[in-house]
Design an enzyme around this catalytic site. Structure first.
Site, short mmCIF file in Angstrom:
data_model
loop_
_atom_site.label_atom_id
_atom_site.label_comp_id
_atom_site.label_asym_id
_atom_site.label_seq_id
_atom_site.Cartn_x
_atom_site.Cartn_y
_atom_site.Cartn_z
N ILE A 22 -1.30 6.15 4.48
CA ILE A 22 -0.34 5.75 5.41
C ILE A 22 1.08 5.71 5.06
O ILE A 22 2.04 6.15 5.62
CB ILE A 22 -0.81 4.60 6.37
N ARG A 49 -19.02 -5.84 7.70
CA ARG A 49 -17.84 -6.19 8.07
C ARG A 49 -17.36 -7.30 7.68
O ARG A 49 -16.17 -7.58 7.47
CB ARG A 49 -17.76 -6.03 9.76
N HIS A 102 -7.79 -4.80 17.34
CA HIS A 102 -7.75 -3.50 16.91
C HIS A 102 -9.19 -3.07 16.15
O HIS A 102 -9.20 -3.07 15.00
CB HIS A 102 -6.45 -3.22 16.04
N GLN A 137 -0.39 -13.01 0.34
CA GLN A 137 0.71 -12.18 0.78
C GLN A 137 1.63 -13.21 1.93
O GLN A 137 2.74 -13.23 2.04
CB GLN A 137 0.44 -10.97 1.67
N GLY A 142 0.71 -1.20 0.15
CA GLY A 142 -0.11 -0.06 -0.09
C GLY A 142 0.80 1.32 0.04
O GLY A 142 0.52 2.21 0.48
N GLY A 152 -3.22 -3.25 7.93
CA GLY A 152 -4.28 -3.30 7.24
C GLY A 152 -5.59 -3.80 7.87
O GLY A 152 -5.04 -4.86 8.44
N ALA A 162 1.75 3.53 -1.90
CA ALA A 162 1.25 4.69 -2.48
C ALA A 162 0.02 5.43 -1.89
O ALA A 162 -0.48 6.47 -2.26
CB ALA A 162 0.80 4.77 -4.04
N ASP A 169 -3.88 2.82 18.96
CA ASP A 169 -4.69 2.73 20.20
C ASP A 169 -4.09 2.98 21.63
O ASP A 169 -4.26 3.81 22.38
CB ASP A 169 -5.45 1.29 20.45
#
Lengths: 326, 326
Positions: free
Chosen positions: B16, B98, B187, B112, B11, B130, B13, B159
Site C-alpha cells: 500500500i 482474529r 471495516h 505508536q 509500513g 492497518g 516499504a 468500502d
C-alpha cells in the site's frame, strides 16, 4: 465533457502497469478533464491476475474512467487506440545473453507492430518501455508501415529524471530549479547523461561540478541506477518507471515549458550525425502533440565520444534483429 | 510557495505504501501547490528495501517533494508531523485467530499512539488503515490523551468506493452520478454498506434495485470484496487502498461537495445510538479541515439490525484490547 481517449497498455498486470494504471485513471496523464478508456493486454496466464487489477480500478470510483477492457490479443487491445503504452516485455532469464533477450522480445514486438498497423487509430501515439526499448521501438515502427514513424517513441525519461535528481543532490539544489538535461542514445548502460547544456538556478551546471565527479560518479550512477534499485528493493524500478511514462506522455501531448526540454528516444533523422533510422534519445521540445529535436547545440569532444559509444550499441542491436524488419 | 506539510507514513516499504507514496509526492493528496516532506517508518528488516523506495522517489524528480526521511523509530518518524498515515500492520499468519491478530497489532499501535502523543504536531490528523483499523484507531487515540480525539480517524473509504462501484454497475450508471452512499460500522465483513440514502442520477437508489439484490448480492459483495481481490490477484488490495487513503485525506482536509458526503470511521459521540467512544464509520461532511456526522437520517428496521451487528463486533474487539487503553 471531452470525448474519452482510448489508452492501450501491455503488461497490464505487471509491476509497472500496476503503478501506472491508477495514475492514468485518475487523470494524471492528460488532465483532470480528460476521460479515459483503458484497453489492457496481458499474456494468457496473467489474465486472472489482470481481472483483480480491473476490480481494484472499479473500486477506486474514478470519475474519469469510462471503461476497462482486457484481452490477450494485440488486435483486440489496440483497436482504435489513441495511445499505446508498450510496457510488457520478456525479462532476462538465467543464463540468457543480451542477444537472446533481444531476439525473444523482437518476436513479441514485431507482432505488436503489425497489430498497431492494422487496428490502431491512424494518429496513434506509441511509447515503448519494455526493454530493449529503443530496438523494440525500431521493430514496432518497422512493422507498422502505414503509421507515421513520428508516432513512435521509446522512453528515456526515467534516465532524464534520474540525472536531474543526481545533479540536484550534488549541487544542493531542488530538481525544480534545474533545466535542459539531456539523455543521448540508448536506454541502457551506454546511455550518455549530458549536463553540458544544463542549468541550476540559472547557472551553468558545468561551472558547479568538476569533471572528475561527472566522469566517475554522475555518469555511471545514472547509467547503473536501475541495477542499484534492484539491489535495494529486490525488484526492479516500477513506480518511478510508471511515473516517467506519465511524464513522457504528458510532455509529448500537452507540451514542454518554454525554458526547458525533455529527453525522448525517437527515430533519428540524422540530427547530430546519428545514423538515420535508429531510435536514439535526443533533447526534444513538444507542442501541439508533436516533438522537435532541439537543434544547434554545441557538442564537445567529451560528449561526442560518449554519443558515439551508445550509437554503436544501437547499431549492433539493430543488426541482431534486422531479419524482423521489412 | 506554501510551506511544506510533514506527512508521516508507516509500513512505507509495503504494497500500500508503494502505491501511495508516489501519489502523495506528486501532490494528489493536498493539491499541486502544496509541497510535502515525507517521514517514513518501517520495521528494521525493511529499511534496506525502503532505501530503494526513497531512491525511486528521488528518480521521479517531483517538483513538490521537499525531502524524505526514514526511520524505524516512531518518535523519529512522527516528529512534528502534520499528517500521520498508519498503514503498516502485522498480517494474519497461518493458524492465527482474529483475536491473536488484534492483540499482536494492539501492541504496535499502542506504542505508536504514545509516540504521536509525545512528538507530533498538536493539530495532527491521523488516519488508521492497518487492520483491524477501527480498533487500532481506538488504541492509538486512547494512548494519545493530549491530542484532540477528533484528530483520529480510521478508513472505510475503500468500502465506500467499492459500494459506489457496485451500485453504479447494477444501475448501468457511472460512479460520478451517484451520491450519499454510507458505510456504517467496522471495516470488516460485518460492515453495513447502506444505499437507503443514495441517489443515482438524482433518483433514489432504493427505487432502482430490489431488496433481494441488496441483501444477497450487494451487501455481501462489498463486505467480501477484499477476499475476492486476493483470490484474483494473489495479493491483497494495494492500489485501491492507497487511492482510498488519498480520497479520505483529501475529503477531510479540502472538504466534501455540497451535495454529497463520505464515510469515515470516527470516535462515536453516540450518534444514531452507537456506543460512545467506539470508532464507528458514519456518513460525514467535511469543511475547513473538520468533519461532522450527518445527522437526522431516517434509519429503518433493515438498517438498524445491520448497524447493530457491526457495532457488536466493535464492542467485542474493544473488550479484547481493553488492557491497552489507559
Amino acid at each position: 465533457m471531452k470525448a474519452p481517449v482510448r489508452i492501450a497498455l501491455t503488461g497490464a498486470a505487471g509491476q509497472i502497469g500496476y503503478s501506472l494504471l491508477f495514475r492514468i485513471a485518475v487523470g494524471e496523464m492528460f488532465g483532470k478533464d480528460q476521460p479515459v478508456r483503458l484497453q489492457l493486454l496481458e499474456i494468457t496466464p496473467a489474465l486472472a491476475a489482470l481481472d483483480g487489477v480491473v476490480m481494484e480500478l472499479e473500486d477506486c470510483a474514478f470519475p474519469l474512467l469510462m471503461g476497462v477492457e482486457t484481452s490477450d490479443q494485440p488486435k483486440t487491445a489496440f483497436r482504435d487506440a489513441d495511445f499505446i503504452l508498450l510496457i510488457g516485455a520478456k525479462p532476462r532469464g538465467p543464463g540468457m545473453e543480451r542477444k537472446d533477450l533481444i531476439e525473444a522480445n523482437a518476436a513479441i514486438f514485431s507482432e505488436q507492430g503489425k497489430a498497431i498497423d492494422e487496428v490502431a487509430n491512424r494518429n496513434v501515439r506509441v511509447l515503448i518501455v519494455g526493454n530493449p526499448a529503443n530496438t523494440n521501438a525500431l521493430i514496432v515502427q518497422g512493422n507498422a508501415p502505414n503509421i507515421d514513424p513520428r508516432c513512435f517513441t521509446a522512453m528515456t525519461r526515467l534516465d532524464h529524471n534520474r540525472a536531474l535528481a543526481q545533479l540536484a543532490k550534488k549541487t544542493g539544489s531542488h530538481v525544480r530549479n534545474l533545466r535542459q538535461m539531456i539523455i543521448w542514445g540508448n536506454h541502457s548502460s551506454t546511455q550518455y547523461p549530458d549536463i553540458s547544456q544544463a542549468t541550476v538556478n540559472g547557472r551553468r551546471a558545468n561551472d558547479l561540478v568538476d569533471k572528475q565527479w561527472l566522469s566517475h560518479n554522475f555518469i555511471p550512477t545514472v547509467q547503473q541506477r536501475g541495477a542499484t534499485i534492484i539491489r535495494a528493493r529486490g525488484q526492479s524500478s516500477a513506480a518511478s518507471a510508471g511515473n516517467a511514462v506519465i511524464d513522457h506522455m504528458r510532455s509529448w501531448i500537452l507540451g514542454t515549458p518554454e525554458d526547458d526540454w525533455v529527453s525522448m528516444a525517437i527515430r533519428s533523422d540524422g540530427s547530430y550525425g546519428t545514423a538515420d533510422g535508429l531510435f536514439y534519445s535526443f533533447p526534444c521540445r513538444c507542442s501541439d502533440g508533436h516533438y522537435q529535436v532541439v537543434q544547434g547545440l554545441e557538442i564537445d569532444e567529451f560528449s561526442r565520444e560518449r554519443m558515439l559509444v551508445t550509437e554503436q550499441e544501437l547499431v549492433q542491436e539493430r543488426s541482431a534483429i534486422k531479419h524482423l524488419l521489412p
